[in-house]
Motif scaffolding. Structure first.
Motif, mmCIF file in Angstrom:
data_model
loop_
_atom_site.group_PDB
_atom_site.id
_atom_site.type_symbol
_atom_site.label_atom_id
_atom_site.label_comp_id
_atom_site.label_asym_id
_atom_site.label_seq_id
_atom_site.Cartn_x
_atom_site.Cartn_y
_atom_site.Cartn_z
ATOM 1 N N TYR A 31 0.821 -1.214 0.000
ATOM 2 C CA TYR A 31 0.000 0.000 0.000
ATOM 3 C C TYR A 31 0.855 1.263 0.000
ATOM 4 C CZ TYR A 31 -3.480 -3.362 1.585
ATOM 5 O OH TYR A 31 -4.309 -4.448 1.693
ATOM 6 N N ALA A 32 0.278 2.334 -0.540
ATOM 7 C CA ALA A 32 0.834 3.657 -0.267
ATOM 8 C C ALA A 32 0.550 3.967 1.202
ATOM 9 C CB ALA A 32 0.182 4.706 -1.158
ATOM 10 N N VAL A 33 1.523 4.492 1.890
ATOM 11 C CA VAL A 33 1.355 4.793 3.317
ATOM 12 C C VAL A 33 1.885 6.184 3.607
ATOM 13 C CG1 VAL A 33 1.311 2.448 4.243
ATOM 14 C CG2 VAL A 33 3.499 3.528 3.746
ATOM 15 N N GLY A 34 1.394 6.759 4.664
ATOM 16 C CA GLY A 34 1.804 8.132 4.918
ATOM 17 C C GLY A 34 1.606 8.579 6.348
ATOM 18 N N ALA A 39 -3.070 19.032 15.069
ATOM 19 C CA ALA A 39 -2.648 20.060 16.011
ATOM 20 C C ALA A 39 -3.757 20.304 17.028
ATOM 21 C CB ALA A 39 -2.332 21.349 15.261
ATOM 22 N N PRO A 40 -3.410 20.796 18.193
ATOM 23 C CA PRO A 40 -4.434 21.071 19.214
ATOM 24 C C PRO A 40 -5.547 21.966 18.668
ATOM 25 C CG PRO A 40 -2.250 21.305 20.147
ATOM 26 C CD PRO A 40 -2.060 21.120 18.671
ATOM 27 N N GLY A 41 -6.777 21.523 18.801
ATOM 28 C CA GLY A 41 -7.915 22.319 18.381
ATOM 29 C C GLY A 41 -8.152 22.371 16.879
ATOM 30 N N LYS A 42 -7.430 21.544 16.136
ATOM 31 C CA LYS A 42 -7.573 21.577 14.676
ATOM 32 C C LYS A 42 -7.943 20.206 14.124
ATOM 33 C CE LYS A 42 -4.440 25.452 13.841
ATOM 34 N NZ LYS A 42 -3.276 25.942 13.059
ATOM 35 N N GLU A 43 -8.371 20.194 12.880
ATOM 36 C CA GLU A 43 -8.689 18.945 12.201
ATOM 37 C C GLU A 43 -7.402 18.186 11.861
ATOM 38 O OE1 GLU A 43 -12.667 19.303 12.398
ATOM 39 O OE2 GLU A 43 -11.812 17.758 11.103
ATOM 40 N N ARG A 44 -7.519 16.879 11.788
ATOM 41 C CA ARG A 44 -6.382 16.081 11.343
ATOM 42 C C ARG A 44 -6.133 16.352 9.858
ATOM 43 N NH1 ARG A 44 -5.863 11.031 14.426
ATOM 44 N NH2 ARG A 44 -8.132 11.020 14.153
ATOM 45 N N GLU A 45 -4.860 16.382 9.467
ATOM 46 C CA GLU A 45 -4.519 16.684 8.079
ATOM 47 C C GLU A 45 -3.425 15.744 7.592
ATOM 48 O OE1 GLU A 45 -3.183 20.758 8.046
ATOM 49 O OE2 GLU A 45 -1.681 20.418 9.605
ATOM 50 N N GLY A 46 -3.408 15.523 6.289
ATOM 51 C CA GLY A 46 -2.378 14.680 5.710
ATOM 52 C C GLY A 46 -1.077 15.441 5.561
ATOM 53 N N THR A 55 9.672 5.814 -4.642
ATOM 54 C CA THR A 55 10.278 6.934 -5.358
ATOM 55 C C THR A 55 9.301 8.071 -5.575
ATOM 56 O OG1 THR A 55 9.751 5.966 -7.495
ATOM 57 C CG2 THR A 55 11.914 5.449 -6.561
ATOM 58 N N THR A 56 8.030 7.843 -5.319
ATOM 59 C CA THR A 56 7.049 8.917 -5.462
ATOM 60 C C THR A 56 6.522 9.278 -4.094
ATOM 61 O OG1 THR A 56 5.291 7.302 -5.848
ATOM 62 C CG2 THR A 56 6.384 8.219 -7.776
ATOM 63 N N ALA A 57 6.600 10.541 -3.762
ATOM 64 C CA ALA A 57 6.117 11.011 -2.469
ATOM 65 C C ALA A 57 5.461 12.366 -2.659
ATOM 66 C CB ALA A 57 7.260 11.106 -1.476
ATOM 67 N N ASN A 58 4.449 12.604 -1.880
ATOM 68 C CA ASN A 58 3.733 13.861 -1.935
ATOM 69 C C ASN A 58 3.725 14.464 -0.539
ATOM 70 O OD1 ASN A 58 2.245 15.875 -3.129
ATOM 71 N ND2 ASN A 58 0.288 14.861 -2.846
ATOM 72 N N TYR A 59 3.783 15.788 -0.462
ATOM 73 C CA TYR A 59 3.844 16.483 0.820
ATOM 74 C C TYR A 59 2.843 17.625 0.849
ATOM 75 C CZ TYR A 59 8.390 14.137 1.209
ATOM 76 O OH TYR A 59 9.397 13.207 1.257
ATOM 77 N N MET A 60 2.327 17.891 2.019
ATOM 78 C CA MET A 60 1.515 19.101 2.154
ATOM 79 C C MET A 60 2.452 20.303 2.013
ATOM 80 S SD MET A 60 0.898 19.144 6.317
ATOM 81 C CE MET A 60 -0.332 20.389 6.215
ATOM 82 N N ALA A 61 1.931 21.397 1.513
ATOM 83 C CA ALA A 61 2.760 22.556 1.179
ATOM 84 C C ALA A 61 3.598 23.072 2.352
ATOM 85 C CB ALA A 61 1.887 23.670 0.608
ATOM 86 N N ASP A 89 4.320 22.993 13.457
ATOM 87 C CA ASP A 89 4.435 21.545 13.271
ATOM 88 C C ASP A 89 4.004 20.776 14.519
ATOM 89 O OD1 ASP A 89 7.493 22.199 11.509
ATOM 90 O OD2 ASP A 89 5.523 21.755 10.648
ATOM 91 N N THR A 90 3.715 21.468 15.574
ATOM 92 C CA THR A 90 3.289 20.824 16.814
ATOM 93 C C THR A 90 1.988 20.058 16.612
ATOM 94 O OG1 THR A 90 4.366 22.447 18.236
ATOM 95 C CG2 THR A 90 2.476 21.278 19.166
ATOM 96 N N GLY A 91 1.943 18.846 17.153
ATOM 97 C CA GLY A 91 0.736 18.036 17.062
ATOM 98 C C GLY A 91 1.019 16.577 17.295
ATOM 99 N N ASN A 92 -0.022 15.781 17.228
ATOM 100 C CA ASN A 92 0.120 14.327 17.273
ATOM 101 C C ASN A 92 0.254 13.819 15.846
ATOM 102 O OD1 ASN A 92 -0.012 13.933 20.050
ATOM 103 N ND2 ASN A 92 -2.235 13.956 20.043
ATOM 104 N N TYR A 93 1.213 12.949 15.626
ATOM 105 C CA TYR A 93 1.492 12.424 14.294
ATOM 106 C C TYR A 93 1.108 10.946 14.232
ATOM 107 C CZ TYR A 93 3.907 16.650 12.832
ATOM 108 O OH TYR A 93 4.201 17.949 12.472
ATOM 109 N N TYR A 94 0.466 10.584 13.140
ATOM 110 C CA TYR A 94 -0.048 9.234 12.952
ATOM 111 C C TYR A 94 0.362 8.707 11.580
ATOM 112 C CZ TYR A 94 -3.342 11.201 16.381
ATOM 113 O OH TYR A 94 -3.911 11.833 17.463
#
Length: 120
Positions: A31-34, A39-46, A55-61, A89-94
């Motif tokens: 699978y593609a995984v990521g 962040a506190p008080g915010k929606e989860r984001e990719g 060899t292919t990776a995508n990043y949030m801006a 960048d503070t937050g919980n990472y999953y």
């Protein structure tokens, strides 16, 4: 299946961290995984998603050019090298299976995550 994230810590702005994600009951190579974050008080984001071929990776801006995602299919693990960290960048990472274009989770649910705090 289960993902266990680790490597989060308190770090000063400009610092670096390397997050790890160990998968069990799940073959990462299929699978593609990521990475996702909430962040506190915010929606989860990719944050980033890496394709099957490593060899292919995508990043949030906001993290493009600072974060590097990598996978170890033999070790069934995923990593996120985070450089030049900023307070935003503070937050919980999953980690989770992802869709590379939209940076969204494609199935399953999020685990406990690992906490990253960027503060002086």
């Amino acid at each position: 299946f289960q993902f266990v994230e680790s490597g989060g810590a308190l770090v000063q702005p400009g610092g670096s961290l390397r997050l790890s994600c160990a998968a069990s009951g799940f073959t990462l190579a299929h699978y593609a995984v990521g990475w996702f974050r909430q962040a506190p008080g915010k929606e989860r984001e990719g944050v980033s998603c890496i394709g099957l071929n490593n060899t292919t990776a995508n990043y949030m801006a906001p993290v493009n050019g600072r974060f590097i995602i990598a996978r170890d299919n033999a070790g069934n693990s995923l990593y996120l090298q985070m450089n030049d960290l900023k307070p935003d960048d503070t937050g919980n990472y999953y980690c989770a299976p992802c869709e590379a274009t939209t940076l969204t989770i494609i199935f399953g649910s999020f685990g406990q995550g690992t906490r990253v705090t960027v503060s002086s």
